[in-house]
Design an enzyme around this catalytic site. Structure first.
Site, PDB file in Angstrom:
ATOM      1  N   GLU A   2      -1.213  -8.513   5.125  1.00 12.26           N
ATOM      2  CA  GLU A   2      -0.815  -8.701   6.604  1.00 12.26           C
ATOM      3  C   GLU A   2      -2.616  -9.192   7.155  1.00 12.26           C
ATOM      4  OE1 GLU A   2      -0.225  -6.659   4.698  1.00 12.26           O
ATOM      5  OE2 GLU A   2      -1.167  -4.480   6.057  1.00 12.26           O
ATOM      6  N   HIS A  14      -4.026  -5.963   1.324  1.00 11.83           N
ATOM      7  CA  HIS A  14      -2.890  -5.584   2.402  1.00 11.83           C
ATOM      8  C   HIS A  14      -2.639  -7.562   2.350  1.00 11.83           C
ATOM      9  CE1 HIS A  14      -2.432  -1.406   4.173  1.00 11.83           C
ATOM     10  NE2 HIS A  14      -3.578  -1.122   3.463  1.00 11.83           N
ATOM     11  N   CYS A  24       0.891  -0.844   0.061  1.00 13.68           N
ATOM     12  CA  CYS A  24      -0.237   0.617   0.312  1.00 13.68           C
ATOM     13  C   CYS A  24       0.890   1.195   0.146  1.00 13.68           C
ATOM     14  CB  CYS A  24      -0.991   0.231   0.953  1.00 13.68           C
ATOM     15  SG  CYS A  24      -2.394   0.746   0.632  1.00 13.68           S
TER      16      CYS A  24
END
Lengths: 227, 722
Positions: free
Chosen positions: A206, A204, A88
């Protein structure tokens, strides 16, 4: 082989803790926490440049961060062939540094987009080699400037060198106008450098690996590096 | 002092008389500014205090009740949760982007001032009808403002409400709630302890923004005021707030702070007076030391509401360490004064004392009014002609009504997954996050049914609070405690004062019965423009808890061929206000019947039944039933193309409201076990049907799943974009 790692925090990074958790829970190793003004990054296998709004994104996203003292260490690490993952805002920073080509523009609808999106593997690299070609990954995005842009030659060079790592698609794997959530050129969600050891990714991973997350597909990226 | 000047400062001549009698001297202009800021509704609750005192605020789990920056509750071990809701209504009408953004900023500061790291936010927003010329602009700007601030600082937005009603045409409401996690032994308070300790200023420089913001928030608007008040709206900088948050949390982690207070409404005035009052001490501050953005007079500095600022008390020996940490985060920092034992608030500017006031006159002598109020009229029971309603019409009325539509247009602009701990994203019955490095889950919901409360404030409030419990219970979260945001029109109108008094009473009864204390809150009055009052909107923020996130129950369908049941008391159409409003088009409040009595016993019975069944793994998914009835609840449960096929004797029963209502979905193997349990707990279960793939079938009439569901998903964006 265990994967050693470091996560860089800039003023305004807000996914640094998430990236640390992602690395720690999947690799079993606690990552080094690096502050943007630090001079040195210990020798590690992978550096993550996390998401957020470095320096408030008041200039072009990532432009201020690209001038931080720690960036020279990131460059050294990538020249050595070490892995760099920019997620990002981290992707935006990597383009500002010049490690990745192109730029991330405002989303085509001029609105922040936070939702689960689908992506699929395009060219193979270290970061996606464990992902099946027909696997559709479900991973959240959350960004205001994620619309990938490059010049015609830039785009051609990316494609010629097989640097397009991930494409936006729908749940059945079709890439079309609707699945291209932010209006990226050629549906691009993630690219690598020529050597393929540096990946920039708008979604993302994560936020998609624990049992309570909506999907666990994000772990495939780190697992590709571990194998 | 000139009478006009006193009135311009929002004080009555009687109030000024009280001050004059006490001090036996004229006030300086700076002192007048202080009373203006401290004695308005926003800061001293002069109209509501008498009634708020009656609310239950303590039990075993309450660590901190109302009176601090946020309430704090115990969630076992060394974990605690801080939370609060606050309004930014008036600024969000005048300048919706910055008004709503700074609303989020303010509530987050309230949380991290307590030493808690924010883990979630919710927003309860209300706008006028879509046909009003300003509504779409306001929705766009408010949502953008909330998203801008929350996304940048990186706190997930996990839910809230968004409602449209003509009573908000000139007074939209923006209430922001935030939740934080803190170790019990690391909670910080605003009370200073040490004589001679330094008072330090941390954060953004002070500018002209927000001067008289708090007294503006206590005014009745007239339409042409809008432009003249715009300079009073604060401008937010979420990047600065992120730095401030990390800097303050690091200072607190290193135990370098004695006490801390956010400079919110009424800026340095309110924060320093509150500190002195809590510590039963005095403060002495040199205004020449305040970091300024532009040249300001002492008066302006005292009343500025510039954002992202904190007041802290530290011991002199820690000064260097504090300075170094804040330097790392590039945050302005200045020692501006010290703690004294004079019990006075003294401000100096340019070698002159401009304010010298005893703390008790500002705080303890603040006015408290017992305003007269009216009780609502008794209503005669009326019958309604329902003959023109049928399944198709009712369904269509729901699908085309923006209030029932899916709110993803709003939520997709808010980052809901940052911090990596989100379990339930916005749009479900409650938002849920996991505590970092722990198995504990915290859920939260905001609720209000203004129509119920307009018809009957007391009962309406009871039903609203019960609904907020159900939102949590449906996910297997135990309702723990409440924060409230009481939005009303002018309390000088006795009917509106009645709404305020009676709804607080309803909140009290319900909270006492279910032992969910009120630990924080906010009051916003005078929400009316050109004598057009808003509907009474006391918003409830309720926090729920489960020690094991793996026990959270989904609000969506899981698998086909599972069995759909319901529990709850289906009301008759004539006692379902939202049904009458949205299906029959009733608007005049006098046309409605009274609302039903809340049934606390039934609510409790169903709660116990569900918790017991969740424990025995008998339930696959569950959703509460509220406005829009069974049908709306079922539509909300659709996921991954899983729909339903149901049977019901009277089709209108699908659309009316229920008390203690839940949809319960089970695997057919568990049906008998669940029935046995229901029988032993005297719970009535109704069998509705089955989960099916792409099914939308009622009494064997098959409707088009795709077109209905698409309409539900897209009504909001269609209406806002056109």
């Amino acid at each position: 082989m265990p994967l050693s790692s470091a996560v860089i925090t800039f003023p305004g990074s807000n996914c640094d803790r998430d990236a640390q958790t992602y690395l720690e829970l999947i690799t079993g190793q606690v990552p080094h926490k690096i502050w943007h003004n630090d001079q040195i990054i210990p020798k590690v296998d992978i550096i993550i440049i996390p998401g957020g709004f470095s320096f408030g994104d008041y200039l072009r996203s990532g432009a201020m961060a690209s001038k931080s003292p720690i960036i020279k260490e990131v460059l050294k690490h990538s020249e050595r062939g070490g892995y760099v993952l920019g997620i990002c805002n981290g992707f935006q920073i990597l383009t500002e540094i010049g490690l990745l080509s192109g730029a991330l523009n405002r989303n085509v609808k001029l609105k922040f987009i936070a939702k689960n999106c689908h992506i699929k593997k395009n060219n193979e690299n270290f970061f996606n080699k464990k992902i099946q070609n027909d696997k559709i990954l479900s991973i959240p995005v959350a960004h205001n400037e994620g619309s990938y842009y490059n010049s015609e030659e830039g785009l051609k060079s990316l494609e010629d060198n097989e640097q397009v790592a991930f494409l936006y698609c729908d749940k059945d794997g079709n890439s079309n106008n609707e699945s291209n959530i932010n209006g990226s050129l050629n549906h691009i969600a993630g690219i690598t450098n020529k050597e393929k050891n540096v990946l920039g990714l708008m979604p993302h991973p994560e936020r998609a690996f624990q049992d309570f997350h909506q999907s666990q597909d994000g772990q495939l990226i780190l697992e590709s590096l571990i194998s | 002092m000139n009478n006009d000047l006193i009135k311009q400062h929002g004080l009555t001549l009687e109030e000024y008389g009280v001050i004059n009698d006490y001090l036996k001297r004229e006030l300086t202009i700076e002192e007048l500014g202080i009373f203006s800021a401290m004695w308005n509704e926003h800061c001293c609750y002069k109209t509501s205090k008498k009634w708020l005192k009656k609310l239950p605020t303590t039990n075993d789990i309450v660590i901190q009740g109302p009176g601090e920056n946020a309430g704090v509750i115990d969630i076992e071990d060394n974990d605690a949760i801080a939370f609060k809701i606050e309004s930014h209504n008036h600024p969000s009408y005048i300048e919706p982007f910055n008004g709503s953004a700074t609303g989020v900023g303010g509530i987050l500061r309230d949380i991290f001032t307590m030493g808690a790291r924010p883990i979630a936010t919710l927003n309860s927003i209300r706008f006028g009808e879509l046909s009003n010329f300003k509504t779409k602009y306001l929705v766009n700007a408010v949502v953008k403002g909330i998203g801008h601030y929350g996304n940048c600082i990186g706190i997930p937005n996990i839910g809230g409400e968004c409602e449209f009603d003509s009573s908000y045409n000139y007074n939209n409401l923006v209430n922001a709630m935030a939740i934080g996690h803190v170790q019990k032994d690391a909670i910080f308070y605003s009370k200073p302890k040490t004589l001679g300790a330094l008072i330090v200023y941390i954060g953004s420089k002070t500018g002209k923004d927000g001067i008289h913001g708090a007294s503006m928030a206590s005014d009745v608007f007239s339409e042409d005021d809008e432009d003249s008040k715009r300079p009073s709206v604060q401008v937010g900088d979420p990047f600065m707030e992120k730095l401030l948050m990390e800097g303050c949390l690091e200072l607190m982690d290193a135990k370098l702070i004695e006490s801390m207070q956010d400079m919110g409404a009424a800026g340095i005035t309110s924060s320093s007076v509150e500190m002195a009052s809590k510590g039963n001490l005095g403060v002495e501050i040199n205004l020449d030391k305040i970091p300024l953005r532009e040249p300001l007079s002492a008066y302006e500095i005292l009343l500025s509401e510039s954002q992202e600022r904190m007041l802290a008390v530290i011991l002199e020996e820690n000064n260097e360490k504090v300075k170094n940490i804040l330097k790392k985060w590039q945050i302005d920092y200045e020692v501006i004064g010290k703690i004294t034992d004079t019990k006075r608030v003294i401000f100096q500017s340019k070698d002159k004392i401009v304010v010298d006031l005893p703390v008790d006159i500002i705080v303890d002598s603040a006015p408290e009014y017992d305003r007269p109020f009216n009780l609502p009229l008794k209503r005669k029971d009326k019958e309604f002609d329902l003959s023109k309603l049928n399944l198709e019409k009712c369904l269509n009325n729901i699908l085309k009504n923006i209030n029932y539509s899916h709110k993803s247009w709003v939520f997709d602009q808010y980052d809901s997954t940052v911090m990596g701990n989100t379990i339930n994203e916005p749009g479900l019955s409650s938002g849920i996050v996991k505590i970092h490095n722990s198995s504990k889950a915290i859920g939260a919901t905001t609720d209000c049914n203004p129509l119920y409360i307009r018809i009957n404030p007391e009962k309406g409030m009871c039903l609203t609070v019960c609904e907020s419990y159900r939102n949590l219970i449906a996910s297997n979260l135990k309702p723990m405690a409440i924060t409230n945001n009481l939005n009303f029109a002018s309390p000088l109108d006795q009917n509106i004062m009645g709404e305020l008094v009676l709804s607080i009473n309803g909140l009290k009864e319900t909270a006492l019965y279910f032992d969910t204390p009120i630990v924080s809150g906010n009051v916003s009055l005078y929400n009316q423009t050109n004598d057009e009052p808003i509907k009474p909107t006391p918003v409830i923020g309720c926090v729920g808890y489960n020690s094991n996130y793996k026990k959270i129950i989904s609000n969506s369908f899981q698998k086909k061929d599972q069995q759909i049941l319901m529990i709850g008391n289906i009301l008759s159409p004539k006692n379902s206000p939202y049904f009458l409003q949205d299906q029959l088009g009733l608007t005049e409040i006098s046309a409605f019947n009274d609302i039903c009595d809340p049934d606390f016993e039934l609510e409790k019975k169903h709660k116990n039944f569900l918790f017991d069944s969740f424990d025995d793994n008998l339930i696959e998914s569950c959703n509460d039933i509220s406005k829009g009835g069974i049908m709306h609840s079922l539509i909300k449960m659709i996921k991954n193309e899983l729909g339903f096929s149901i049977k019901i004797e009277n089709e209108l029963d699908l659309f009316v409201e229920c008390t203690a209502g839940y949809i319960v979905v089970i695997s057919t193997d568990n049906y008998q076990k669940l029935l046995d349990k229901a029988e032993s707990l005297e719970v009535n279960i109704r069998n509705l049907g089955m989960v099916t793939t792409k099914g939308f079938e009622i009494n064997q009439s098959k409707l088009n799943f795709n077109s209905i569901y698409d309409k539900y998903l897209n009504t909001f964006s269609d209406k806002i974009n056109n």
